[in-house]
Motif scaffolding. Structure first.
Motif, mmCIF file in Angstrom:
data_model
loop_
_atom_site.group_PDB
_atom_site.id
_atom_site.type_symbol
_atom_site.label_atom_id
_atom_site.label_comp_id
_atom_site.label_asym_id
_atom_site.label_seq_id
_atom_site.Cartn_x
_atom_site.Cartn_y
_atom_site.Cartn_z
ATOM 1 N N LEU A 38 20.687 39.170 -14.930
ATOM 2 C CA LEU A 38 19.270 39.422 -14.416
ATOM 3 C C LEU A 38 18.683 40.544 -14.844
ATOM 4 N N ALA A 39 19.432 41.692 -15.046
ATOM 5 C CA ALA A 39 18.910 42.964 -15.618
ATOM 6 C C ALA A 39 18.689 42.822 -17.097
ATOM 7 N N ASP A 42 15.581 41.103 -18.011
ATOM 8 C CA ASP A 42 14.546 42.073 -17.741
ATOM 9 C C ASP A 42 14.316 43.267 -18.715
ATOM 10 N N HIS A 44 16.500 45.714 -18.766
ATOM 11 C CA HIS A 44 17.208 46.716 -18.306
ATOM 12 C C HIS A 44 18.507 46.834 -18.515
ATOM 13 N N TYR A 136 18.557 44.468 -6.339
ATOM 14 C CA TYR A 136 18.102 44.770 -7.635
ATOM 15 C C TYR A 136 16.583 44.440 -7.921
ATOM 16 N N LEU A 137 16.212 43.336 -7.105
ATOM 17 C CA LEU A 137 14.621 43.021 -7.309
ATOM 18 C C LEU A 137 13.871 44.226 -6.694
ATOM 19 N N ARG A 140 13.990 47.329 -8.867
ATOM 20 C CA ARG A 140 13.370 47.127 -10.222
ATOM 21 C C ARG A 140 11.901 47.423 -9.933
ATOM 22 N N GLN A 141 11.309 46.928 -8.722
ATOM 23 C CA GLN A 141 9.877 47.073 -8.466
ATOM 24 C C GLN A 141 9.777 48.733 -8.091
ATOM 25 N N SER A 144 9.509 50.526 -11.608
ATOM 26 C CA SER A 144 8.653 49.975 -12.466
ATOM 27 C C SER A 144 7.114 50.528 -11.933
#
Ligand code: DQA
Length: 150
Positions: A38-39, A42, A44, A136-137, A140-141, A144
């Motif tokens: 996932l990372a 993105d 990351h 994680y989501l 991440r939010q 960012s």
């Protein structure tokens, strides 16, 4: 690019065969692999690490600000009593998301209290391995979003 540290506490190395009715059949390796994918998608950086030892987790948290922007942590049983982990998280002040595979509020009384929760941004509990994706989501939010006052 965000740099995220994922910390797993005691007994989580046994996932997959540890009380699967409660914790599911997904292994820690699978959880870490999915998070890394996932990372990477993105752009990351994400590193996962497990320890059965409180002091080692404290050391990793203390070292984290040099290399990481945020933390996802499942402190395992330390959730309920480790003031050392809580103090380490409070000291480094990195945005932290607390994760539990099981719904700790639907289990024994001693699991209803988290000493880590007050120093975390928030907690995800009860969604099994998918809770790590949700954490994680969320992180991440947060990472960012422009910092307040910046
Ligand atoms: C856990 C819940 C804790 O109460 C327990 O000690 C664990 C796992 C969870 O992911 O549901 O080891 O953190």
């Amino acid at each position: 690019m965000a740099r995220i540290l994922v910390l797993h506490g005691p007994n989580l190395n046994l996932l997959g065969r540890r009380e699967p009715g409660i914790y599911g059949r997904t292994t820690l390796g699978e959880i870490d692999r999915d998070l890394a994918r996932l990372a990477a998608a993105d752009g990351h950086q994400l590193e996962s690490w497990q320890s059965n030892h409180e002091g080692e987790l404290v050391d990793r948290i203390q070292d984290a600000p040099a290399t990481f922007d945020g933390i996802i942590i499942n402190p395992g049983a330390f959730t309920h009593y480790s003031l050392a982990l809580r103090d380490a998280l409070a000291a480094v002040r990195l945005p932290t998301v607390e994760v539990h595979l099981s719904n700790i509020y639907a289990r024994e009384d001693f699991r209803h209290h988290s000493v880590v929760a007050p120093v975390a941004l928030g907690q995800i509990s009860g969604f099994g391995a998918y809770g790590y994706t949700l954490a994680y989501l969320a992180l991440r939010q947060v990472l960012s979003s422009p910092k307040e006052g910046a």
